[in-house]
Design a protein around this motif. Structure first.
Motif, PDB file in Angstrom:
ATOM      1  N   VAL A  36      12.553  13.003  44.320  1.00  0.00           N
ATOM      2  CA  VAL A  36      12.514  14.391  43.866  1.00  0.00           C
ATOM      3  C   VAL A  36      13.926  14.964  43.729  1.00  0.00           C
ATOM      4  O   VAL A  36      14.354  15.335  42.638  1.00  0.00           O
ATOM      5  CB  VAL A  36      11.666  15.256  44.812  1.00  0.00           C
ATOM      6  N   VAL A  37      14.646  15.026  44.825  1.00  0.00           N
ATOM      7  CA  VAL A  37      15.951  15.690  44.813  1.00  0.00           C
ATOM      8  C   VAL A  37      16.922  14.968  43.876  1.00  0.00           C
ATOM      9  O   VAL A  37      17.602  15.587  43.048  1.00  0.00           O
ATOM     10  CB  VAL A  37      16.532  15.777  46.235  1.00  0.00           C
ATOM     11  N   ASN A  41      16.971  15.167  39.658  1.00  0.00           N
ATOM     12  CA  ASN A  41      18.300  15.777  39.594  1.00  0.00           C
ATOM     13  C   ASN A  41      18.265  17.256  39.965  1.00  0.00           C
ATOM     14  O   ASN A  41      18.959  18.088  39.371  1.00  0.00           O
ATOM     15  CB  ASN A  41      18.918  15.608  38.200  1.00  0.00           C
ATOM     16  N   LEU A  42      17.451  17.588  40.977  1.00  0.00           N
ATOM     17  CA  LEU A  42      17.374  18.981  41.423  1.00  0.00           C
ATOM     18  C   LEU A  42      18.668  19.416  42.102  1.00  0.00           C
ATOM     19  O   LEU A  42      19.009  20.599  42.102  1.00  0.00           O
ATOM     20  CB  LEU A  42      16.194  19.165  42.376  1.00  0.00           C
ATOM     21  N   GLN A 172      28.845  24.842  36.236  1.00  0.00           N
ATOM     22  CA  GLN A 172      27.664  25.636  35.912  1.00  0.00           C
ATOM     23  C   GLN A 172      26.662  25.611  37.062  1.00  0.00           C
ATOM     24  O   GLN A 172      25.448  25.623  36.845  1.00  0.00           O
ATOM     25  CB  GLN A 172      27.025  25.109  34.637  1.00  0.00           C
ATOM     26  N   ALA A 173      27.173  25.624  38.297  1.00  0.00           N
ATOM     27  CA  ALA A 173      26.307  25.502  39.464  1.00  0.00           C
ATOM     28  C   ALA A 173      25.273  26.616  39.535  1.00  0.00           C
ATOM     29  O   ALA A 173      24.151  26.402  40.013  1.00  0.00           O
ATOM     30  CB  ALA A 173      27.158  25.500  40.744  1.00  0.00           C
ATOM     31  N   GLU A 174      25.615  27.798  39.057  1.00  0.00           N
ATOM     32  CA  GLU A 174      24.677  28.929  39.142  1.00  0.00           C
ATOM     33  C   GLU A 174      23.449  28.710  38.260  1.00  0.00           C
ATOM     34  O   GLU A 174      22.419  29.369  38.455  1.00  0.00           O
ATOM     35  CB  GLU A 174      25.383  30.231  38.762  1.00  0.00           C
ATOM     36  N   ALA A 175      23.538  27.788  37.314  1.00  0.00           N
ATOM     37  CA  ALA A 175      22.416  27.540  36.410  1.00  0.00           C
ATOM     38  C   ALA A 175      21.467  26.464  36.948  1.00  0.00           C
ATOM     39  O   ALA A 175      20.426  26.205  36.330  1.00  0.00           O
ATOM     40  CB  ALA A 175      22.937  27.114  35.044  1.00  0.00           C
ATOM     41  N   ILE A 176      21.811  25.858  38.086  1.00  0.00           N
ATOM     42  CA  ILE A 176      21.010  24.746  38.599  1.00  0.00           C
ATOM     43  C   ILE A 176      19.589  25.194  38.912  1.00  0.00           C
ATOM     44  O   ILE A 176      18.615  24.511  38.562  1.00  0.00           O
ATOM     45  CB  ILE A 176      21.670  24.145  39.864  1.00  0.00           C
ATOM     46  N   PHE A 177      19.432  26.347  39.562  1.00  0.00           N
ATOM     47  CA  PHE A 177      18.108  26.791  39.979  1.00  0.00           C
ATOM     48  C   PHE A 177      17.205  27.017  38.770  1.00  0.00           C
ATOM     49  O   PHE A 177      16.050  26.578  38.756  1.00  0.00           O
ATOM     50  CB  PHE A 177      18.205  28.063  40.820  1.00  0.00           C
ATOM     51  N   GLU A 178      17.721  27.691  37.758  1.00  0.00           N
ATOM     52  CA  GLU A 178      16.909  27.935  36.561  1.00  0.00           C
ATOM     53  C   GLU A 178      16.542  26.625  35.874  1.00  0.00           C
ATOM     54  O   GLU A 178      15.413  26.458  35.404  1.00  0.00           O
ATOM     55  CB  GLU A 178      17.680  28.843  35.594  1.00  0.00           C
ATOM     56  N   ARG A 179      17.481  25.711  35.807  1.00  0.00           N
ATOM     57  CA  ARG A 179      17.206  24.408  35.203  1.00  0.00           C
ATOM     58  C   ARG A 179      16.141  23.664  36.001  1.00  0.00           C
ATOM     59  O   ARG A 179      15.256  23.019  35.441  1.00  0.00           O
ATOM     60  CB  ARG A 179      18.501  23.605  35.134  1.00  0.00           C
ATOM     61  N   VAL A 183      12.503  22.128  34.788  1.00  0.00           N
ATOM     62  CA  VAL A 183      12.119  20.725  34.985  1.00  0.00           C
ATOM     63  C   VAL A 183      10.765  20.631  35.665  1.00  0.00           C
ATOM     64  O   VAL A 183       9.887  19.855  35.256  1.00  0.00           O
ATOM     65  CB  VAL A 183      13.192  19.984  35.809  1.00  0.00           C
ATOM     66  N   LEU A 184      10.566  21.435  36.706  1.00  0.00           N
ATOM     67  CA  LEU A 184       9.321  21.369  37.470  1.00  0.00           C
ATOM     68  C   LEU A 184       8.145  21.931  36.674  1.00  0.00           C
ATOM     69  O   LEU A 184       7.025  21.413  36.765  1.00  0.00           O
ATOM     70  CB  LEU A 184       9.490  22.118  38.791  1.00  0.00           C
TER      71      LEU A 184
END
Length: 206
Positions: A36-37, A41-42, A172-179, A183-184
């Motif tokens: 998962v992680v 690529n979460l 672009q770390a701040e965009a990780i959560f939205e991405r 994905v999910l």
């Protein structure tokens, strides 16, 4: 305070073929990290420390919260004193406590108090995962909640320095959560269940 029992530990490179509960908890958590992680690529920063064997997996033996806080304090000291090349981060897995997410969420305030009392704020931080994790203003089966769902209640101890380096390397770390939510949501509940089909405890609860 009651003296806690010693937690079971393992490096990220260990094989766990025995059927005892602690080995099972470590194996299932490692599989969640890998599938998962890392697999989805979460967390773009997870693969490096996993491959290098710098993740410490610890299974709590605590059966009450006071003992768990003692174990947490011990792991915080160990991580703070360890060579980052040996242990960069720690996953403290809690199989026997805090199955209710609201109880777990309330307990996190006590974890922050321990961090502050040990003067480790700004040096280490504590992230959290839970099999029934639910963000505010969401429904239980909203796929965004699955970004923080793990097989067991888990406290993730991280070095602030490592986080800072990772963020610098990933502008672009701040965009990780939205991405991750995208994905999910694309994966969907059936895809999640298929991904962890041999991980029944990590599936959403009815």
């Amino acid at each position: 305070m009651t003296t806690p029992t010693n937690p079971t530990t393992a490096s990220s490179s260990g094989n766990h073929t025995t059927a005892d509960p602690a080995s099972t908890a470590i194996a299932r958590t490692r599989q969640w990290v890998d599938k998962v992680v890392i697999g989805l690529n979460l967390c773009p920063f997870a693969k490096s420390v996993q491959v290098k064997g710098q993740v410490r997996y610890v299974v709590s033996q605590a059966h009450h919260e006071k003992a768990l806080l003692q174990e947490l304090a011990r792991e915080l000291i160990l991580l703070a004193d360890a060579d980052p090349q040996e242990i960069d981060t720690t996953l403290l897995i809690v199989p026997d406590l805090l199955a209710d997410f609201l109880d777990f969420n309330d307990f996190l305030a006590e974890c922050d108090d321990v961090l502050e009392a040990m003067n480790l704020v700004g040096i280490l931080q504590i992230a959290d995962f839970h099999p029934r994790y639910q963000f505010a203003d969401t429904e239980p089966d909203d796929m965004g909640n699955f970004t923080n769902r793990a097989p067991y209640p888990t406290l993730h101890l991280l070095r602030e320095d490592s986080i800072d380096r990772a963020v610098q390397a990933y502008p672009q770390a701040e965009a990780i959560f939205e991405r991750n939510i995208e994905v999910l949501e694309k994966l969907g509940l059936p895809g999640w269940q298929a991904l962890l089909q041999d991980e029944p405890a990590s599936k959403p609860q009815p």
